[in-house]
Design a protein around this motif. Structure first.
Motif, mmCIF file in Angstrom:
data_model
loop_
_atom_site.group_PDB
_atom_site.id
_atom_site.type_symbol
_atom_site.label_atom_id
_atom_site.label_comp_id
_atom_site.label_asym_id
_atom_site.label_seq_id
_atom_site.Cartn_x
_atom_site.Cartn_y
_atom_site.Cartn_z
ATOM 1 N N GLU A 23 0.837 -1.207 0.000
ATOM 2 C CA GLU A 23 0.000 0.000 0.000
ATOM 3 C C GLU A 23 0.865 1.246 0.000
ATOM 4 O O GLU A 23 0.578 2.210 -0.719
ATOM 5 N N LYS A 24 1.924 1.252 0.771
ATOM 6 C CA LYS A 24 2.841 2.402 0.817
ATOM 7 C C LYS A 24 3.478 2.648 -0.548
ATOM 8 O O LYS A 24 3.642 3.793 -0.967
ATOM 9 N N ALA A 26 2.144 1.804 -3.399
ATOM 10 C CA ALA A 26 1.059 1.857 -4.388
ATOM 11 C C ALA A 26 1.168 0.689 -5.376
ATOM 12 O O ALA A 26 1.010 0.858 -6.578
#
Length: 66
Positions: A23-24, A26
């Protein structure tokens, strides 16, 4: 902690899970799959699998075609 993602070394200041790192960066798109230290890690384990110093992730996108 240092983690290699698709051949690039990333320094992570704090402990994290596979999902949080994706998530960090992307990189958590539909169709994403990954290998952790040369073994496929099922998506169901991403949220709970803690990364360790020296881990290697290879992230790839599933592609359908004909």
């Amino acid at each position: 902690m240092k983690i290699t993602v698709n051949g690039d070394e990333i320094t992570q200041a704090e402990a994290t899970t596979v999902l949080r790192l994706l998530e960090k960066l992307a990189l958590n798109a539909p169709g994403t799959a990954l290998a952790l230290n040369a073994s496929i890690l099922p998506r169901t384990q991403w949220e709970h699998h803690a990364l360790r110093d020296g881990d290697e992730l290879v992230i790839f996108q599933a592609i359908a075609g004909g």
